[in-house]
Motif scaffolding. Structure first.
Motif, PDB file in Angstrom:
ATOM      1  N   UNK A 242      -8.150  -0.777   4.288  1.00  0.00           N
ATOM      2  CA  UNK A 242      -7.693   0.571   3.945  1.00  0.00           C
ATOM      3  C   UNK A 242      -6.167   0.650   3.885  1.00  0.00           C
ATOM      4  N   UNK A 243      -5.515  -0.144   4.732  1.00  0.00           N
ATOM      5  CA  UNK A 243      -4.055  -0.090   4.789  1.00  0.00           C
ATOM      6  C   UNK A 243      -3.401  -0.555   3.490  1.00  0.00           C
ATOM      7  N   UNK A 244      -4.127  -1.324   2.669  1.00  0.00           N
ATOM      8  CA  UNK A 244      -3.553  -1.896   1.451  1.00  0.00           C
ATOM      9  C   UNK A 244      -3.924  -1.122   0.190  1.00  0.00           C
ATOM     10  N   UNK A 245      -4.646  -0.013   0.329  1.00  0.00           N
ATOM     11  CA  UNK A 245      -5.214   0.669  -0.837  1.00  0.00           C
ATOM     12  C   UNK A 245      -4.417   1.934  -1.189  1.00  0.00           C
ATOM     13  N   UNK A 246      -3.672   1.911  -2.304  1.00  0.00           N
ATOM     14  CA  UNK A 246      -2.906   3.095  -2.705  1.00  0.00           C
ATOM     15  C   UNK A 246      -3.803   4.217  -3.204  1.00  0.00           C
ATOM     16  N   UNK A 247      -3.334   5.429  -3.086  1.00  0.00           N
ATOM     17  CA  UNK A 247      -4.002   6.650  -3.560  1.00  0.00           C
ATOM     18  C   UNK A 247      -5.301   6.946  -2.807  1.00  0.00           C
ATOM     19  N   UNK A 248      -5.521   6.275  -1.694  1.00  0.00           N
ATOM     20  CA  UNK A 248      -6.758   6.491  -0.944  1.00  0.00           C
ATOM     21  C   UNK A 248      -6.840   7.915  -0.411  1.00  0.00           C
ATOM     22  N   UNK A 249      -5.727   8.478   0.027  1.00  0.00           N
ATOM     23  CA  UNK A 249      -5.737   9.848   0.550  1.00  0.00           C
ATOM     24  C   UNK A 249      -6.185  10.838  -0.519  1.00  0.00           C
ATOM     25  N   UNK A 250      -5.645  10.704  -1.726  1.00  0.00           N
ATOM     26  CA  UNK A 250      -6.026  11.613  -2.809  1.00  0.00           C
ATOM     27  C   UNK A 250      -7.511  11.494  -3.136  1.00  0.00           C
TER      28      UNK A 250
END
Length: 380
Positions: free
Chosen positions: A215-223
């Protein structure tokens, strides 16, 4: 001029119809083979239209964004915003705007821009912002410490830095209708995300599978997680293991598959999709494809006389860079043309998707093309 534009619109519609009639398009980006010629025509008309007027785009009246023909331009833009996206701090999001605040050429999901970096490197990055925002272009770049230096240079760009941008261009077509399964691996989410947003707005039947190391490496995960959508699956290698082909395509119930990610993911989808109910496959890589079916051959550089041996699993570009590390290249996938080199002797084995048959008599793209043995002499 308007008659010419109408003819271009008809040509674009014809090409799109051809694309949609194929089960699995054969080339790297999900395009039919005739697109090689169309891309060359596009480059020529881009320059022509830019001279005729200063309009930025021809957009189909269909609001779904199924067709758009931008007039690609070279623009001097500045870095207006810089944001680190991931917890591991390995992905930076950069927003570029015009210094005088003018609108930028329009774009649709799947398009990318060419960035001419201060060092002279040229790199392509997918647009991942909002197509409705004509004031800026946004890209996100993962740092590759042992790569060709492009990502490192992008990460060093400061707010206010001026940079030349060419585009936008489309090598990853998206059609906002019907069913769609979107598969993104890591930084591949940058190309996929605008498509998913468009699919939601269009009321499509869609699914998204987003994979990453953790999860730490995944961009745009929050959106993406903020959508709280049952159409989204998040999968991480540290928890779920590496996805199998069956895992990647488990949600296919028909319609198109759009995939962007590392070579193993692309390969798994390509070799398995025939066994599913998918009607179309479109995909884009962010790293060079593996060399397959190659044989050893030699390259002689005319400037120095050096003779270089290219291994069966090695690209000509990789072999040449050991002697000429300053040689220009960009996509490493045979479509941008940056590494185009004149062939002085010998017969290349062409594996690109850009050169016309006539151009192949005299030139080759050394990032993917090679020879079937013997020696070729290059104008280097």
């Amino acid at each position: 001029m308007m008659d010419l534009r109408r003819k271009w619109a008809l040509l674009t519609e014809t090409v799109e119809t051809f694309r949609q009639g194929r089960t699995i398009p054969p080339d790297l980006y999900g395009r039919a083979i005739p697109d090689q010629t169309v891309s060359l025509v596009t480059d020529t008309l881009d320059k022509w239209f830019a001279l005729l007027d200063h309009s930025t785009t021809h957009t189909d009246s269909n609001s779904s964004g199924n067709a758009a023909m931008p007039v690609a331009q070279t623009l001097a833009l500045t870095v207006a915003r810089r944001v680190v996206l991931c917890v591991d701090e390995q992905v930076v999001q950069l927003t570029f705007t015009s210094p005088d605040g003018t609108d930028l050429p329009a774009w649709v999901p799947g398009m990318h821009i060419d960035l001419h970096l201060p060092s002279g490197r040229r790199r392509q990055y997918s647009l991942c912002g909002d197509p409705a925002d004509r004031t800026s272009y946004t890209v996100a770049v993962r740092l590759i410490p042992d790569g060709g230096g492009g990502s490192q240079e992008m990460h060093r760009l400061d707010i206010g830095t001026e940079i030349l941008v060419r585009g936008p261009r489309n090598g990853f077509p998206f059609v906002a209708r019907g069913q769609a399964l979107f598969i993104a691996g890591g930084i591949g989410i940058t190309a996929i995300l605008p498509m998913v947003r468009a699919a939601q707005r269009a009321g499509m039947d869609w699914q998204l599978l987003y994979c990453g190391r953790n999860r730490e490496s995944m961009p745009f995960l929050d959106e993406i997680e903020a959508w709280n959508s049952p159409h989204v699956r998040i999968r991480t290698d540290d928890v779920d293991g590496h996805p199998t082909p069956a895992d990647l395509l488990a949600q296919v119930t028909g319609g198109a598959v759009y995939c962007c990610g590392p070579p193993p993911m692309i390969s798994a989808v390509r070799t398995t999709v025939d066994a599913t109910d998918a009607t179309h496959l479109y995909f884009e890589r962010f790293s060079p494809p593996p060399v397959t079916g190659g044989v050893e051959f030699e390259i002689q550089l005319i400037d120095t006389g050096d003779i270089i041996t290219v291994a069966p699993d090695q690209t000509a570009l990789h072999a040449i860079r050991k002697i000429r590390p300053d040689i220009a290249y960009s996509c490493q996938q045979g479509f941008c043309g940056t590494c185009r080199t004149r062939v002085l002797a010998g017969t290349p084995e062409h594996r690109d998707t850009r050169l016309t048959p006539e151009e192949q008599h005299t030139d080759m793209l050394i990032c993917v093309s090679r020879a079937t043995g013997g020696r070729i002499v290059l104008d280097l």
